[in-house]
Write an enzyme that holds these catalytic residues in place. Structure first.
Site, short mmCIF file in Angstrom:
data_model
loop_
_atom_site.label_atom_id
_atom_site.label_comp_id
_atom_site.label_asym_id
_atom_site.label_seq_id
_atom_site.Cartn_x
_atom_site.Cartn_y
_atom_site.Cartn_z
N GLU A 1 25.13 -0.04 -39.26
CA GLU A 1 24.89 0.85 -38.11
C GLU A 1 25.80 2.09 -38.16
O GLU A 1 26.69 2.24 -37.33
CB GLU A 1 25.02 0.09 -36.79
N PRO A 2 25.56 2.95 -39.11
CA PRO A 2 26.38 4.16 -39.25
C PRO A 2 25.99 5.24 -38.24
O PRO A 2 24.82 5.36 -37.87
CB PRO A 2 26.04 4.65 -40.66
N GLY A 3 26.97 6.00 -37.81
CA GLY A 3 26.71 7.17 -36.96
C GLY A 3 27.12 8.42 -37.72
O GLY A 3 26.31 9.17 -38.23
N ARG A 4 28.44 8.60 -37.83
CA ARG A 4 29.01 9.81 -38.43
C ARG A 4 28.37 10.18 -39.77
O ARG A 4 28.04 11.35 -40.01
CB ARG A 4 30.51 9.58 -38.66
N TYR B 1 42.35 13.11 -31.65
CA TYR B 1 42.68 12.38 -32.89
C TYR B 1 43.50 13.19 -33.88
O TYR B 1 43.86 12.68 -34.95
CB TYR B 1 41.40 11.93 -33.62
N CYS C 1 42.36 25.86 -20.29
CA CYS C 1 43.74 25.84 -19.79
C CYS C 1 44.44 24.54 -20.15
O CYS C 1 44.71 23.70 -19.27
CB CYS C 1 43.73 26.06 -18.29
#
Ligand code: LLP
Length: 367
Positions: A249-252, A292, A319
């Site tokens: 189940e890859p996303g990136r 990160y 800001c």
């Protein structure tokens, strides 16, 4: 030229290149022995990308009812078995809804089985296992181990078995996801053998889901995930546990490199030797540096032919002192109106954007 035109028209835009994501999907689809690939749509739920992946035969991993409903809307008539719902600390109502829909449902906590057992009578469920080791590019994205809120720890496996039998549910698959931004394929090997072994305890188990997490290089020279080595890992797991199917189940991996953020330069400023380039959007569009401390390559598109001989901090209009898109970047002498490209931002870019300071985040364009 097209990217510059988009930036001038829109101010700030995420631009997704459909063909790049298609290519990434085909690379994973070419791995033999993987029965299903669920795209972790939290990385980028853009409708056109979802349609592209659906057309290639991918399934979808969703973490909320909202994500499930989004994919059902974008891909009308999608078979519910192509949706894997993996909630974490979601309310009971989301489990009830998912069971009505007939999507795959992952339980990642004994609480659901203990307290809401009647929901799962005669139902197929997955169990998310906490492997005990978390992996990934930052502490915040490691999703296993006692200090992670995800998954059922190994020391509770007897209790899982007892509760599943008590409530009359069928465990049809085991699931694990150790973290995100992982480059060493031994991760999936360890997970696969662990889940393969545990699956022997559940007579209905027909698949193991090794999670996602495939890393994508952020800096030039960084070595990508070795897909040939991953093939070896898959072969090895299949040989040892031939009776269970294998899911990823890859996303990136599917969307990161196919996306860029283009912005316009608004102002320049120097505090002694420290130079700042201000751009049209900041951490409200891309919060990954603030959270990160990751690196995204930055290119001045307007001056792509000029020598990079200035060092700048690239900052947005928000800001907060963490409002950076790049620290100490070597760029050509930059001017107001130039277009900068922030690379590798197709994953967890727009998806994590906000309206902080009541500034619209960058819009999205697909090419
Ligand atoms: N499966 C599960 C259960 C997950 O929790 C995740 C990501 C994935 C699959 C997909 O992981 P991927 O293949 O994309 O690494 N916002 C962070 C990443 C958070 C990932 C959360 N879970 C970032 O920008 O790096």
């Amino acid at each position: 030229d097209e990217l510059q035109r988009i930036a001038h028209e829109r101010g700030s835009a995420y631009v997704y290149h459909r063909a790049s994501s298609e290519l990434a999907a085909r690379q994973l689809l070419a791995i033999r022995g993987v029965d299903r690939i669920f795209y972790a749509m939290k990385a980028n739920p853009h409708p056109e990308l979802l349609k592209t992946f659906a057309g290639l035969g991918l399934s979808f991993e969703c973490v909320s009812r909202g994500e499930c409903e989004h994919v059902m809307k974008v891909v009308p008539g999608i078979d519910p078995s192509r949706i894997l719902f993996t909630p974490n600390f979601a309310p009971r109502s989301e489990y009830e809804w998912a069971l009505e829909q007939g999507v795959h449902l992952t339980i990642d906590n004994l609480y659901a089985l203990r307290e809401w057992g009647e929901l799962f009578r005669d139902r197929d469920v997955l169990i998310r296992i906490d492997t005990g080791f978390g992996r990934g590019h930052h502490d915040h994205v490691r999703t296993a181990g006692v200090h992670s809120k995800f998954g059922v720890p190994l020391f509770e496996m007897d209790e899982v078995e007892r509760l599943v039998n008590l409530v009359g549910a069928r465990v049809v698959a085991l699931h694990a996801h150790t973290g995100s931004g992982v480059f060493d394929v031994r991760n999936w090997k360890e997970v696969g053998h662990m889940l393969g072994g545990l699956a022997q305890r559940f007579p209905h188990a027909r698949a193991i889901d090794l999670g996602g997490g495939l890393g994508v290089p952020e800096k030039p020279g960084q070595v990508p995930v070795d897909l040939a080595a991953l093939q070896g890992v898959i072969d090895d797991i299949r040989a040892k546990w031939p009776q269970v199917g294998l899911w990823l189940e890859p996303g990136r991996f599917l969307v990161a490199q196919g996306g860029v953020l283009v912005v316009e330069v608004t102002q320049l400023k120097g505090k002694g030797a420290v130079q700042y380039v201000g751009v049209s959007t900041g951490m409200n569009s891309l919060i990954r540096l603030a959270i990160y401390g990751v690196h995204h390559e930055i290119i001045n598109l307007t001056r792509a032919d000029e020598a990079p001989n200035e060092v700048y901090n690239v900052v947005g209009p928000i800001c907060e002192s963490a409002d950076y898109l790049g620290h100490e970047r070597l760029l050509p002498a930059t001017q107001e109106g130039d277009v900068l490209l922030i690379a590798n931002t197709g994953a967890y870019g727009h998806a994590m954007s906000s309206h902080y300071n009541l500034r619209e985040p960058a819009c999205e364009v697909i090419i």
